[in-house]
Structures are given as structure tokens and as C-alpha cells.
Scaffold this motif. Structure first.
Motif, PDB file in Angstrom:
ATOM      1  N   VAL A   1       0.857  -1.177   0.000  1.00  0.00           N
ATOM      2  CA  VAL A   1       0.000   0.000   0.000  1.00  0.00           C
ATOM      3  C   VAL A   1       0.901   1.237   0.000  1.00  0.00           C
ATOM      4  CG1 VAL A   1      -1.698   1.305   1.376  1.00  0.00           C
ATOM      5  CG2 VAL A   1      -1.862  -1.202   1.208  1.00  0.00           C
ATOM      6  N   SER A   2       0.526   2.256  -0.777  1.00  0.00           N
ATOM      7  CA  SER A   2       1.343   3.473  -0.808  1.00  0.00           C
ATOM      8  C   SER A   2       1.220   4.220   0.518  1.00  0.00           C
ATOM      9  CB  SER A   2       0.921   4.384  -1.963  1.00  0.00           C
ATOM     10  OG  SER A   2      -0.295   5.031  -1.657  1.00  0.00           O
ATOM     11  N   VAL A   3       2.265   4.919   0.892  1.00  0.00           N
ATOM     12  CA  VAL A   3       2.263   5.705   2.125  1.00  0.00           C
ATOM     13  C   VAL A   3       1.142   6.741   2.077  1.00  0.00           C
ATOM     14  CG1 VAL A   3       3.580   7.348   3.526  1.00  0.00           C
ATOM     15  CG2 VAL A   3       4.713   5.345   2.566  1.00  0.00           C
ATOM     16  N   ILE A   4       0.915   7.326   0.923  1.00  0.00           N
ATOM     17  CA  ILE A   4      -0.129   8.349   0.777  1.00  0.00           C
ATOM     18  C   ILE A   4      -1.500   7.770   1.110  1.00  0.00           C
ATOM     19  CG2 ILE A   4      -1.347   9.793  -0.914  1.00  0.00           C
ATOM     20  CD1 ILE A   4       1.422  10.184  -2.258  1.00  0.00           C
ATOM     21  N   GLU A   5      -1.765   6.520   0.702  1.00  0.00           N
ATOM     22  CA  GLU A   5      -3.060   5.905   1.005  1.00  0.00           C
ATOM     23  C   GLU A   5      -3.137   5.434   2.456  1.00  0.00           C
ATOM     24  OE1 GLU A   5      -4.973   3.899  -2.763  1.00  0.00           O
ATOM     25  OE2 GLU A   5      -2.870   3.314  -2.580  1.00  0.00           O
ATOM     26  N   GLU A   6      -2.021   4.992   3.013  1.00  0.00           N
ATOM     27  CA  GLU A   6      -2.038   4.486   4.387  1.00  0.00           C
ATOM     28  C   GLU A   6      -2.204   5.624   5.396  1.00  0.00           C
ATOM     29  OE1 GLU A   6      -1.921   3.096   7.929  1.00  0.00           O
ATOM     30  OE2 GLU A   6      -0.141   4.289   7.535  1.00  0.00           O
ATOM     31  N   VAL A   7      -1.523   6.718   5.188  1.00  0.00           N
ATOM     32  CA  VAL A   7      -1.624   7.867   6.090  1.00  0.00           C
ATOM     33  C   VAL A   7      -2.725   8.775   5.545  1.00  0.00           C
ATOM     34  CG1 VAL A   7      -0.388   9.803   7.132  1.00  0.00           C
ATOM     35  CG2 VAL A   7       0.832   7.678   6.640  1.00  0.00           C
ATOM     36  N   ASP A   8      -3.936   8.596   6.092  1.00  0.00           N
ATOM     37  CA  ASP A   8      -5.117   9.236   5.517  1.00  0.00           C
ATOM     38  C   ASP A   8      -5.551  10.519   6.221  1.00  0.00           C
ATOM     39  OD1 ASP A   8      -6.095   8.231   7.874  1.00  0.00           O
ATOM     40  OD2 ASP A   8      -7.660   7.007   6.972  1.00  0.00           O
ATOM     41  N   GLY A   9      -4.801  10.966   7.200  1.00  0.00           N
ATOM     42  CA  GLY A   9      -5.154  12.203   7.889  1.00  0.00           C
ATOM     43  C   GLY A   9      -6.242  12.054   8.940  1.00  0.00           C
ATOM     44  N   ARG A  10      -6.679  10.827   9.237  1.00  0.00           N
ATOM     45  CA  ARG A  10      -7.761  10.611  10.202  1.00  0.00           C
ATOM     46  C   ARG A  10      -7.254  10.205  11.582  1.00  0.00           C
ATOM     47  NH1 ARG A  10     -12.885   9.022   8.374  1.00  0.00           N
ATOM     48  NH2 ARG A  10     -13.445   9.997  10.328  1.00  0.00           N
ATOM     49  N   ASP A  11      -5.953  10.057  11.755  1.00  0.00           N
ATOM     50  CA  ASP A  11      -5.427   9.611  13.043  1.00  0.00           C
ATOM     51  C   ASP A  11      -5.747  10.575  14.177  1.00  0.00           C
ATOM     52  OD1 ASP A  11      -4.401   7.120  12.284  1.00  0.00           O
ATOM     53  OD2 ASP A  11      -2.555   8.029  11.547  1.00  0.00           O
ATOM     54  N   GLY A  12      -5.836  11.854  13.887  1.00  0.00           N
ATOM     55  CA  GLY A  12      -6.162  12.830  14.925  1.00  0.00           C
ATOM     56  C   GLY A  12      -7.582  12.705  15.443  1.00  0.00           C
ATOM     57  N   ASP A  13      -8.467  12.085  14.651  1.00  0.00           N
ATOM     58  CA  ASP A  13      -9.864  11.893  15.038  1.00  0.00           C
ATOM     59  C   ASP A  13     -10.101  10.543  15.708  1.00  0.00           C
ATOM     60  OD1 ASP A  13     -10.468  14.304  13.724  1.00  0.00           O
ATOM     61  OD2 ASP A  13     -10.783  13.266  11.825  1.00  0.00           O
ATOM     62  N   ALA A  14      -9.051   9.735  15.840  1.00  0.00           N
ATOM     63  CA  ALA A  14      -9.212   8.335  16.244  1.00  0.00           C
ATOM     64  C   ALA A  14      -8.722   8.056  17.652  1.00  0.00           C
ATOM     65  CB  ALA A  14      -8.454   7.442  15.265  1.00  0.00           C
ATOM     66  N   LEU A  15      -9.266   6.975  18.205  1.00  0.00           N
ATOM     67  CA  LEU A  15      -8.707   6.354  19.408  1.00  0.00           C
ATOM     68  C   LEU A  15      -7.798   5.238  18.906  1.00  0.00           C
ATOM     69  CD1 LEU A  15     -12.046   5.997  21.388  1.00  0.00           C
ATOM     70  CD2 LEU A  15     -10.247   7.701  21.775  1.00  0.00           C
ATOM     71  N   HIS A  16      -6.617   5.139  19.474  1.00  0.00           N
ATOM     72  CA  HIS A  16      -5.640   4.151  19.001  1.00  0.00           C
ATOM     73  C   HIS A  16      -5.385   3.104  20.078  1.00  0.00           C
ATOM     74  CE1 HIS A  16      -4.564   6.489  15.421  1.00  0.00           C
ATOM     75  NE2 HIS A  16      -4.884   7.513  16.192  1.00  0.00           N
ATOM     76  N   LEU A  17      -5.354   1.853  19.642  1.00  0.00           N
ATOM     77  CA  LEU A  17      -5.056   0.722  20.520  1.00  0.00           C
ATOM     78  C   LEU A  17      -3.722   0.128  20.099  1.00  0.00           C
ATOM     79  CD1 LEU A  17      -8.610  -0.743  20.314  1.00  0.00           C
ATOM     80  CD2 LEU A  17      -7.549   0.033  22.429  1.00  0.00           C
ATOM     81  N   LEU A  18      -2.897  -0.160  21.079  1.00  0.00           N
ATOM     82  CA  LEU A  18      -1.575  -0.730  20.816  1.00  0.00           C
ATOM     83  C   LEU A  18      -1.447  -2.046  21.570  1.00  0.00           C
ATOM     84  CD1 LEU A  18       1.244  -0.385  19.536  1.00  0.00           C
ATOM     85  CD2 LEU A  18       1.900   0.913  21.582  1.00  0.00           C
ATOM     86  N   ALA A  19      -1.067  -3.085  20.843  1.00  0.00           N
ATOM     87  CA  ALA A  19      -0.843  -4.406  21.440  1.00  0.00           C
ATOM     88  C   ALA A  19       0.652  -4.593  21.665  1.00  0.00           C
ATOM     89  CB  ALA A  19      -1.367  -5.502  20.516  1.00  0.00           C
ATOM     90  N   ARG A  20       0.988  -4.998  22.888  1.00  0.00           N
ATOM     91  CA  ARG A  20       2.377  -5.301  23.237  1.00  0.00           C
ATOM     92  C   ARG A  20       2.444  -6.722  23.773  1.00  0.00           C
ATOM     93  NH1 ARG A  20       5.891  -1.140  23.288  1.00  0.00           N
ATOM     94  NH2 ARG A  20       5.015   0.953  23.181  1.00  0.00           N
ATOM     95  N   LYS A  21       3.382  -7.480  23.252  1.00  0.00           N
ATOM     96  CA  LYS A  21       3.616  -8.835  23.737  1.00  0.00           C
ATOM     97  C   LYS A  21       4.998  -8.850  24.368  1.00  0.00           C
ATOM     98  CE  LYS A  21       4.798 -12.914  21.700  1.00  0.00           C
ATOM     99  NZ  LYS A  21       4.777 -13.843  20.598  1.00  0.00           N
TER     100      LYS A  21
END
Length: 140
Positions: free
Chosen positions: A28-48
Motif C-alpha cells: 500500500v502506498s504511504v499516501i493511502e495508508e496515512v489518511d489524515g484521520r489519526d487525529g480523530d481516532a482512538l488508538h489501541l496498541l498491542a504489546r507482547k
């Protein structure tokens, strides 16, 4: 194995995971992956065992929480991390007043995975970043 999933403000780590899976692995191109919506989102991070291994985000619009950018590093798949991320996203939505439905855009190969978690495919197949997807819904 010690797996933890929590809300995070560490967007840089989420971006690194998404780059590894979506950009490097799936093309996937970086332009399509980084869509500018991260600021509107809640993010979950999984750590093992302390290592960042997966992430997802939730964007709420009215009564719907949209789960997106779900990824688990290739060497960590098949261990239940993806299931745990989706369950954590649903738990997160249950804490938001008025959210009654979860939605996601599933890559075609992953539809069975999401069906096992209670999602139902709706609507036609479509391309997102050149990859075939279908929308899926379930109550939260």
C-alpha cells in the motif's frame, strides 16, 4: 506470553507497525495508508512481552464506531493478537455513550476471521488501496 492492549497516544509506534504491515508487506502506498484521520481516532496498541506487535484504531461517527488500520506483525500472527485487538476495540466502543454498532472494511481474505467475531459482510466488494474489501457490521 504476556499480551497487553491499551489505548495509546504513541501514534509513532502505531505508524511504524502500519508501515511494516500495510506499506512494506502489502504494498500500500504511504499516501493511502496515512489518511489524515489519526487525529480523530482512538488508538489501541498491542504489546507482547513489552514489544509492540499490533495496533488498531477506532473512529466514532454518530452511533457507529469504525474499526480500522488493524494490523499484527507477520511473525506474531496466529496467536490471538488480532482477536484481542478487535475485542479491545469493541470494549472501547461500549464505553462511548450512544455507540451501538461496529463497522470495518475487511480485506476479502480476512472475512472469515471477522465473521468468527460476530461481524456480517454487507454491501458489494470494493477496492481500497488496490486491495479487495467488503464492509462488515456487528452490534457492539
Amino acid at each position: 506470553m504476556s499480551l497487553s492492549i491499551a489505548l495509546t497516544e504513541d501514534i509513532a509506534t502505531c505508524h511504524a507497525l502500519r508501515r511494516a504491515v500495510f506499506v512494506e508487506e502489502q504494498g500500500v502506498s504511504v499516501i493511502e495508508e496515512v489518511d489524515g484521520r489519526d487525529g480523530d481516532a482512538l488508538h489501541l496498541l498491542a504489546r507482547k512481552d513489552g514489544r509492540a506487535v499490533g495496533c488498531a484504531r477506532v473512529i466514532v461517527a454518530g452511533t457507529t464506531g469504525k474499526i480500522g488500520r488493524v494490523c499484527v506483525l507477520a511473525d506474531q500472527r496466529g496467536q490471538g493478537i488480532g482477536i484481542a485487538l478487535i475485542e479491545a476495540a469493541l470494549d472501547c466502543m461500549r464505553q462511548i455513550e450512544g455507540v451501538t454498532q461496529a463497522q470495518l472494511g475487511a480485506q476479502i481474505y480476512a472475512i472469515g476471521f471477522y465473521e468468527r467475531l460476530g461481524f456480517i459482510a454487507v454491501g458489494p466488494e470494493y477496492l481500497d488501496a488496490g486491495i479487495a474489501h467488503r464492509d462488515m457490521l456487528r452490534p457492539v
